[in-house]
Scaffold this active site. Structure first.
Site, short mmCIF file in Angstrom:
data_model
loop_
_atom_site.label_atom_id
_atom_site.label_comp_id
_atom_site.label_asym_id
_atom_site.label_seq_id
_atom_site.Cartn_x
_atom_site.Cartn_y
_atom_site.Cartn_z
N SER A 44 29.21 -17.49 8.14
CA SER A 44 28.84 -18.97 8.05
C SER A 44 30.13 -19.75 7.55
O SER A 44 30.29 -20.94 7.95
CB SER A 44 27.90 -19.24 6.54
OG SER A 44 26.61 -18.72 7.12
N ASP A 84 16.77 -9.96 3.52
CA ASP A 84 18.18 -9.28 3.19
C ASP A 84 18.21 -9.67 1.79
O ASP A 84 19.05 -8.77 1.21
CB ASP A 84 19.18 -10.17 4.08
CG ASP A 84 19.29 -9.49 5.47
OD1 ASP A 84 18.77 -8.44 5.79
OD2 ASP A 84 20.11 -10.08 6.30
#
EC number: 2.7.1.23
Length: 316
Positions: free
Chosen positions: A203, A83
């Site tokens: 996250s 990514d």
């Protein structure tokens, strides 16, 4: 005497190749793509340093003069890596709107579309133009000091305001649509897109938002406050984070984990829907739910939905 015009040559098809050349597997896959595309008369363009890392000569690929013009006249960009490599490719191609086709060599690879063992199938789809593209919402980010614009950029995943020193908490006021919402001390604030909802936002405890949903997200990080909940607001909203002037803690702005701006006390960061989206190549129409299950390895054993659907169809 009439002169018969010669038939016009078909336009040259060209793709941009961007790869994480520090990885052996990425180099092998990149060279395989160059060879396969060349066999179908599709020219590949590469950055000079990456071409050198791949051992490719000007006879093999077109060498881009610089990153600014690398994507000009390219129908898509093949991105080989994780990514992070895709985010770098988005930065290089953003001004040209070139669709990105990610080949996953990362750990999760949420932004990738194909796996490295499917080079032939992917090349076949490119050659036959058996692909579509979808637009992903971005954010435009502006930083002000004393009312003066000092920096502007964009982000595909998120713009995060974070404390610059581990021992100092960041004191901020967050704002939505020109109105103050809350003041608190924190480790930072993430302003994310739906695409970025599975990245830093995830996250930090923010919600997962389907890419087809148009929205902006604001998620405080380790905030010392009674009300510091993740927010999902309209795509037309403007989010702002102000670093309080009377505080000892300075901050730093990170955009997609790649571009940084120092934020002294008194700095103001504004985040709004980006003027230009990022386009991704899609080779097949897989539901986002399936992508979540595959990328996160979510347990779905025991699900009987497909059986129920089949039974209802047979009984109809």
């Amino acid at each position: 005497m009439s002169v018969q015009a010669s038939p016009a040559s078909p336009p040259v098809r060209r793709v941009l190749l961007l790869a994480h050349t520090g990885r052996v597997e990425a180099r092998d896959v990149a060279r395989a793509f160059v060879k396969a595309l060349a066999s179908h008369d599709i020219r590949v363009r590469a950055l000079a340093d990456e071409a050198a890392d791949l051992g490719l000569e000007p006879a093999d690929v077109d060498i881009a003069v610089d990153e600014v013009s690398a994507a000009v006249d390219c129908e898509l960009a093949i991105v080989i890596g994780g990514d992070g490599t895709v985010l770098r490719a988005a930065e290089i191609t953003h001004d040209h709107g070139t669709p990105l086709l990610g080949i996953n060599l990362g750990h999760v690879g949420f932004l990738a579309e194909a796996e490295p063992d499917a080079v032939d199938a992917t090349v076949g789809a490119i050659v036959d133009r058996r692909y579509t593209s979808e637009e992903r919402l971005t954010v435009d980010v502006a930083v002000f000091r004393d009312g003066e614009l000092v920096s502007s950029t964009f982000a595909l995943n998120e713009a995060s305001v974070e404390k610059a020193a581990r021992q100092r908490m960041l004191e901020v006021v967050v704002e939505v649509d020109g109105r103050p919402l809350s003041r608190f001390g924190c480790d930072g604030v993430v302003c994310a897109t739906p695409t970025g909802s599975t990245a830093y936002n995830f996250s930090a405890g923010g919600p997962v938002v389907w890419p087809s949903v148009e929205a902006l997200l604001m998620v405080p990080i380790s905030a010392h406050a009674l009300f510091a909940r993740p927010l999902v607001v309209a795509p037309s909203s403007v989010l702002a984070v102000e670093v309080l002037a009377r505080t000892e803690g300075a901050g730093v702005l990170w955009c997609d984990g790649r571009r940084t701006v120092d934020l002294p006390p008194g700095a103001r960061i504004e985040v709004r829907r980006g003027a230009r989206p990022v386009r991704f190549v899609r080779l097949h129409e897989a539901p986002f739910t399936d992508r979540l299950v595959a990328k996160f390895g979510l347990p779905v054993q025991g699900w009987r939905g497909a059986v129920d659907v089949q039974r209802r169809t047979l009984d109809a």
